[in-house]
Write a protein that holds these residues in place. Structure first.
Motif, PDB file in Angstrom:
ATOM      1  N   PHE A   1       0.808  -1.218   0.000  1.00  0.00           N
ATOM      2  CA  PHE A   1       0.000   0.000   0.000  1.00  0.00           C
ATOM      3  C   PHE A   1       0.842   1.269   0.000  1.00  0.00           C
ATOM      4  CE2 PHE A   1      -3.486  -2.869   1.074  1.00  0.00           C
ATOM      5  CZ  PHE A   1      -4.394  -2.440   0.120  1.00  0.00           C
ATOM      6  N   ARG A   2       2.015   1.225   0.596  1.00  0.00           N
ATOM      7  CA  ARG A   2       2.904   2.391   0.559  1.00  0.00           C
ATOM      8  C   ARG A   2       3.259   2.723  -0.894  1.00  0.00           C
ATOM      9  NH1 ARG A   2       5.289   1.292   4.911  1.00  0.00           N
ATOM     10  NH2 ARG A   2       6.677  -0.282   4.125  1.00  0.00           N
ATOM     11  N   ILE A   3       3.587   1.699  -1.672  1.00  0.00           N
ATOM     12  CA  ILE A   3       3.931   1.916  -3.078  1.00  0.00           C
ATOM     13  C   ILE A   3       2.679   2.255  -3.884  1.00  0.00           C
ATOM     14  CG2 ILE A   3       4.880   0.831  -5.157  1.00  0.00           C
ATOM     15  CD1 ILE A   3       6.711  -0.801  -3.211  1.00  0.00           C
ATOM     16  N   SER A   4       1.530   1.647  -3.544  1.00  0.00           N
ATOM     17  CA  SER A   4       0.275   1.951  -4.246  1.00  0.00           C
ATOM     18  C   SER A   4      -0.051   3.435  -4.164  1.00  0.00           C
ATOM     19  CB  SER A   4      -0.898   1.178  -3.636  1.00  0.00           C
ATOM     20  OG  SER A   4      -0.780  -0.181  -3.879  1.00  0.00           O
ATOM     21  N   LEU A   5       0.196   4.012  -3.011  1.00  0.00           N
ATOM     22  CA  LEU A   5      -0.119   5.430  -2.822  1.00  0.00           C
ATOM     23  C   LEU A   5       0.901   6.332  -3.508  1.00  0.00           C
ATOM     24  CD1 LEU A   5      -1.242   5.248   0.895  1.00  0.00           C
ATOM     25  CD2 LEU A   5      -2.693   5.392  -1.124  1.00  0.00           C
ATOM     26  N   SER A   6       2.178   5.998  -3.450  1.00  0.00           N
ATOM     27  CA  SER A   6       3.262   6.704  -4.150  1.00  0.00           C
ATOM     28  C   SER A   6       3.123   8.222  -4.132  1.00  0.00           C
ATOM     29  CB  SER A   6       3.379   6.226  -5.597  1.00  0.00           C
ATOM     30  OG  SER A   6       3.572   4.857  -5.663  1.00  0.00           O
ATOM     31  N   GLN A   7       2.737   8.771  -3.024  1.00  0.00           N
ATOM     32  CA  GLN A   7       2.610  10.227  -2.870  1.00  0.00           C
ATOM     33  C   GLN A   7       1.729  10.838  -3.958  1.00  0.00           C
ATOM     34  OE1 GLN A   7       6.807  10.747  -3.013  1.00  0.00           O
ATOM     35  NE2 GLN A   7       6.998  10.853  -0.784  1.00  0.00           N
ATOM     36  N   GLY A   8       0.739  10.090  -4.404  1.00  0.00           N
ATOM     37  CA  GLY A   8      -0.201  10.614  -5.394  1.00  0.00           C
ATOM     38  C   GLY A   8       0.301  10.621  -6.824  1.00  0.00           C
ATOM     39  N   LYS A   9       1.500  10.116  -7.068  1.00  0.00           N
ATOM     40  CA  LYS A   9       2.056  10.119  -8.425  1.00  0.00           C
ATOM     41  C   LYS A   9       1.446   8.994  -9.255  1.00  0.00           C
ATOM     42  CE  LYS A   9       6.545  12.009  -7.099  1.00  0.00           C
ATOM     43  NZ  LYS A   9       7.975  11.766  -7.067  1.00  0.00           N
ATOM     44  N   ASP A  10       1.173   9.290 -10.529  1.00  0.00           N
ATOM     45  CA  ASP A  10       0.657   8.273 -11.442  1.00  0.00           C
ATOM     46  C   ASP A  10       1.775   7.504 -12.140  1.00  0.00           C
ATOM     47  OD1 ASP A  10      -2.023   8.831 -10.928  1.00  0.00           O
ATOM     48  OD2 ASP A  10      -2.065  10.428 -12.425  1.00  0.00           O
ATOM     49  N   MET A  11       2.941   8.135 -12.266  1.00  0.00           N
ATOM     50  CA  MET A  11       4.096   7.508 -12.910  1.00  0.00           C
ATOM     51  C   MET A  11       5.168   7.298 -11.839  1.00  0.00           C
ATOM     52  SD  MET A  11       3.187   7.317 -16.111  1.00  0.00           S
ATOM     53  CE  MET A  11       4.651   7.158 -17.115  1.00  0.00           C
ATOM     54  N   ILE A  12       5.689   6.089 -11.779  1.00  0.00           N
ATOM     55  CA  ILE A  12       6.711   5.773 -10.784  1.00  0.00           C
ATOM     56  C   ILE A  12       7.854   5.025 -11.465  1.00  0.00           C
ATOM     57  CG2 ILE A  12       5.085   5.741  -8.838  1.00  0.00           C
ATOM     58  CD1 ILE A  12       5.132   2.668  -8.954  1.00  0.00           C
ATOM     59  N   PRO A  13       9.042   5.015 -10.847  1.00  0.00           N
ATOM     60  CA  PRO A  13      10.143   4.237 -11.433  1.00  0.00           C
ATOM     61  C   PRO A  13       9.776   2.752 -11.503  1.00  0.00           C
ATOM     62  CG  PRO A  13      10.958   5.738  -9.745  1.00  0.00           C
ATOM     63  CD  PRO A  13       9.458   5.754  -9.667  1.00  0.00           C
ATOM     64  N   LEU A  14      10.238   2.115 -12.534  1.00  0.00           N
ATOM     65  CA  LEU A  14       9.967   0.694 -12.735  1.00  0.00           C
ATOM     66  C   LEU A  14      10.398  -0.143 -11.536  1.00  0.00           C
ATOM     67  CD1 LEU A  14       8.706  -1.171 -14.778  1.00  0.00           C
ATOM     68  CD2 LEU A  14      10.833  -1.176 -16.044  1.00  0.00           C
ATOM     69  N   LYS A  15      11.490   0.264 -10.851  1.00  0.00           N
ATOM     70  CA  LYS A  15      11.930  -0.518  -9.683  1.00  0.00           C
ATOM     71  C   LYS A  15      10.876  -0.497  -8.578  1.00  0.00           C
ATOM     72  CE  LYS A  15      14.864   3.121  -7.874  1.00  0.00           C
ATOM     73  NZ  LYS A  15      16.115   3.659  -8.318  1.00  0.00           N
ATOM     74  N   LYS A  16      10.156   0.627  -8.411  1.00  0.00           N
ATOM     75  CA  LYS A  16       9.079   0.704  -7.405  1.00  0.00           C
ATOM     76  C   LYS A  16       7.885  -0.142  -7.842  1.00  0.00           C
ATOM     77  CE  LYS A  16      10.517   3.395  -4.131  1.00  0.00           C
ATOM     78  NZ  LYS A  16      10.793   2.772  -2.842  1.00  0.00           N
ATOM     79  N   GLU A  17       7.552  -0.091  -9.118  1.00  0.00           N
ATOM     80  CA  GLU A  17       6.458  -0.911  -9.637  1.00  0.00           C
ATOM     81  C   GLU A  17       6.784  -2.396  -9.467  1.00  0.00           C
ATOM     82  OE1 GLU A  17       2.811  -1.897 -11.628  1.00  0.00           O
ATOM     83  OE2 GLU A  17       3.491  -0.200 -10.440  1.00  0.00           O
ATOM     84  N   LEU A  18       8.035  -2.741  -9.651  1.00  0.00           N
ATOM     85  CA  LEU A  18       8.471  -4.124  -9.478  1.00  0.00           C
ATOM     86  C   LEU A  18       8.401  -4.547  -8.004  1.00  0.00           C
ATOM     87  CD1 LEU A  18       9.368  -6.333 -11.359  1.00  0.00           C
ATOM     88  CD2 LEU A  18      11.720  -5.572 -11.063  1.00  0.00           C
TER      89      LEU A  18
END
Length: 185
Positions: free
Chosen positions: A34-51
């Protein structure tokens, strides 16, 4: 929400069964998810975070389904700082688990592969499940939503393709361009 409810039910069941280590691990993975799901409201994240998000999801599901499948990640480390749409891999993993692992008993395999081809980033989710017919491919709402989001962001040359052979498995491939984070200041 059903993923959250099912995971919380599994944690409760583990606590009642005095499987405290497994319950603790699931809580930690869920928090990371859930921490990564929220990602500070960003829609685009680094691939390493998505992974990281994708592997947290797989680890939670693997605990829930009692090691019904094994999973591995093979990613080109040179691609992990490029941006991708948040929550794009998880719906493909959900399909691989719920459809690809159907009828599998401890011999299921799911693999995430990330590589570059013809200047684009390819993100594959492959399973060794029963495969599916052409009619079923891409019929899930989660996969359709991710495909539409990718095409809205990058254009019609990008998106999801699905290749499947009955009794062989399925490979869902996300194709996105290499896009670097830019400073908004």
């Amino acid at each position: 929400p059903h993923f959250l409810y099912n995971t919380l039910d599994s944690i409760i069941w583990m606590i009642r069964s005095e499987e405290y280590d497994g319950a603790g691990e699931m809580v930690s993975l869920l928090a990371k998810f859930f921490r990564i799901s929220l990602s500070q409201g960003k829609d685009m994240i680094p691939l390493k975070k998505e992974l990281e998000h994708a592997t947290s999801y797989l680890a939670i599901q693997n605990i829930r389904f009692k090691d019904k499948f094994e999973f591995q990640v093979n990613a080109d480390p040179n691609l992990l700082n490029y941006l991708c749409p948040k929550l794009s891999i998880q719906p493909l993993l959900e399909n691989a688990i719920y459809h690809g692992m159907e009828g599998m008993y401890e011999d299921g395999e799911i693999e995430i592969r990330i590589y570059e081809k013809e200047g684009a980033i390819k993100i594959e989710v492959a399973d060794n499940g029963p495969g599916m017919t052409a009619e079923k491919r891409g019929s899930g709402i989660g996969v359709r939503n991710v495909n539409e989001r990718i095409q809205l962001i990058y254009g019609k040359n990008y998106g999801i393709t699905i290749a499947s052979e009955l009794d062989e498995g399925t490979v869902a491939t996300i194709t996105i361009p290499k896009m670097e984070e830019f400073d908004e200041t």
